[in-house]
Write a protein that holds these residues in place. Structure first.
Motif, PDB file in Angstrom:
ATOM      1  N   ASP A 280       0.829  -1.222   0.000  1.00 13.24           N
ATOM      2  CA  ASP A 280       0.000   0.000   0.000  1.00 13.24           C
ATOM      3  C   ASP A 280       0.856   1.262   0.000  1.00 13.24           C
TER       4      ASP A 280
ATOM      5  N   SER B 243       1.802   4.681  -0.845  1.00 14.56           N
ATOM      6  CA  SER B 243       1.005   5.794  -1.389  1.00 14.56           C
ATOM      7  C   SER B 243       1.849   6.670  -2.319  1.00 14.56           C
TER       8      SER B 243
ATOM      9  N   LYS C 267       2.949   0.400   5.656  1.00  9.19           N
ATOM     10  CA  LYS C 267       2.337  -0.889   5.997  1.00  9.19           C
ATOM     11  C   LYS C 267       3.315  -1.989   5.628  1.00  9.19           C
TER      12      LYS C 267
ATOM     13  N   SER D 148       1.839   5.660   6.568  1.00  5.99           N
ATOM     14  CA  SER D 148       1.031   4.431   6.519  1.00  5.99           C
ATOM     15  C   SER D 148      -0.459   4.723   6.649  1.00  5.99           C
TER      16      SER D 148
END
Ligand code: TXA
Ligand code: MG
Length: 313
Positions: A70, A72, A92, A177
Motif C-alpha cells: 500500500d 502511497s 504498511k 502508513s
C-alpha cells in the motif's frame, strides 16, 4: 573506501553477525533483517526492550515492495525526493516481515542512507539490513567509529570505520502508513521541506503515535545532569564562577570563559557537532552541563527535540 572491508561486512551479515555501519546521520548496528537470530542479537547488544521496532535499510527504491505494501503517492514522492538521505518512512509492512522488526505492529520503518560505505554494503548485500543506532539503549547515538566501540565493545562483530557522520542527528521519521502523513521524529529534513515536497500540510505531532523509542521523554541522555537555559538566564548565570559546570552556547555571549563550549550558529553545523560534544563532556565527571536554548525556527526542531530529551530526568 576499502573493498575488503565492505566484503567482510557483507560476509558477517550473511552469517548472522552484527556490523556497525556508518550512515550520514549516526552509526547503525546492522544485522540481516530476514534472520531472527541475527536481529535478536541487536536487542541483546543494545540492551533494548524487545518490543521496540527497528528500521530496515535498503539500497534502492525498487526494493520497497519487498518490505512494504500500500505504498502511497506521497510515500513514493518522498522516497524519490529525499533518498538516499536522512529520512525514514513508516509504511504498511509486507507479509513475512519479522515481528521483531516491526515490534508486533503492522507497519515497518524503511530508509536508504546517504553514505558511500553504507550504500556499498547494502548494494552488495542485496536485501534489507536492520539497523537501529549503535548505542546502548537510552544513550547518545554514536557519530564516530570510536564512539561505537565505547558503546558496544565486543558486542559487535565488526565496525566499518567511515569517519564522522555528516548530519550527526537521527533521521526524520515520517509515518506515511495512514490517511495523512505525520512526523514521528523530527530530523534535519524539516517539516517544511516535507510539506514543500508534497504540496500539502502534514501533521507535526501525532497523538497516540505508534511506539517510537525516540519518543520516550527521557532518551539520548548523557550521564551528567543537563539543564537548558535561555540566553538571558545564561548571561546571568555566567557572572558566577562554577568549576564543575560546562556551558554549551551557540550565541555570541560577550564573555570569554574557558568553560564555555562554543557551538556553531548555523543548525546544520550545530547538529553535526552536538552528540560528539555531549559525549566528550560526559566523560569529564562534571556536576552539570548547561545548554543554551536554541532558536524556535524549524531548522532547529530536531536539535531542540534532542536537547529537551537529554535534559529530561
Ligand atoms: O538515522 C537513523 O534513523 C538511524 C540510522 C542508523 O539509520 N537509525 C535510528 O534507529 O535512529 P533507532 O532504532 O535508534 O531509531 C529508529 C526509530 C525508533 O524510535 C523506532 O521506534 C522507530 O524508529 N520505528 C521503527 N520502526 C517503526 C514503526 N514501524 N513504527 C513506528 N516507529 C518505528
Ligand atoms: Mg536510537
Amino acid at each position: 573506501m576499502q573493498q575488503k572491508d565492505i566484503a567482510k561486512a557483507v560476509a558477517i551479515l550473511r552469517s548472522g553477525g552484527l556490523v556497525a555501519i556508518p550512515t550520514e546521520t549516526v552509526y547503525g548496528l546492522g544485522a540481516d533483517a530476514r534472520n531472527p537470530l541475527a536481529v535478536r542479537k541487536i536487542f541483546v547488544a543494545k540492551q533494548r526492550p524487545m518490543d521496540h521496532p527497528v528500521i530496515v535499510h535498503l539500497a534502492e527504491v525498487s526494493q520497497l515492495s519487498q518490505w512494504a505494501v500500500d505504498i502511497s503517492k506521497d510515500a513514493l514522492s518522498l522516497a524519490n525526493e529525499f533518498w538516499p538521505g536522512p529520512l525514514t518512512l513508516i509504511l504498511k509492512k509486507a507479509p513475512g516481515v519479522l515481528e521483531m522488526i516491526t515490534g508486533g505492529q503492522d507497519t515497518i520503518g524503511l530508509r536508504i542512507p546517504n553514505h558511500p560505505m553504507a550504500l556499498a554494503v547494502l548494494k552488495e548485500y542485496g536485501d534489507g539490513v536492520a539497523a537501529p543506532s549503535a548505542n546502548r539503549f537510552g544513550r547518545i547515538s554514536p557519530t564516530t567509529s570510536e564512539a561505537v566501540r565505547e558503546e558496544l565493545g565486543d558486542a559487535v562483530d565488526f565496525i566499518l570505520a567511515g569517519g564522522r557522520c555528516g548530519v550527526g542527528l537521527e533521521s526524520t521519521i515520517v509515518d506515511v502508513s495512514g490517511e495523512e502523513p505525520a512526523i514521528l521524529r523530527p530530523g534535519m529534513i524539516t517539516a517544511r521541506q516535507i510539506e514543500n515536497s508534497l504540496h500539502h500540510t502534514i501533521q507535526k505531532q501525532k497523538k497516540n503515535a505508534p511506539r517510537v523509542s525516540g519518543s520516550l521523554e527521557s532518551h539520548y541522555a548523557p550521564v551528567t545532569k543537563m539543564r537548558l537555559m535561555s540566553t538571558e538566564e545564561l548571561a546571568l548565570f555566567l557572572t558566577h564562577e562554577q568549576d564543575d559546570t560546562a556551558v554549551v552556547a551557540w550565541s555570541r555571549l560577550p564573555v570569554s570563559q574557558s568553560r564555555i563550549v562554543r557551538m556553531p550558529e548555523n543548525p546544520w553545523s550545530y547538529a553535526h557537532d552536538l552528540y560528539q560534544v555531549m559525549r566528550e563532556l560526559d566523560k569529564k565527571g562534571l556536576r552539570q552541563i548547561i545548554i543554551e536554548e536554541v532558536p524556535e525556527t524549524s531548522e532547529w526542531d530536531a536539535i531542540r527535540d534532542r536537547l529537551l530529551r537529554a535534559a529530561h530526568r
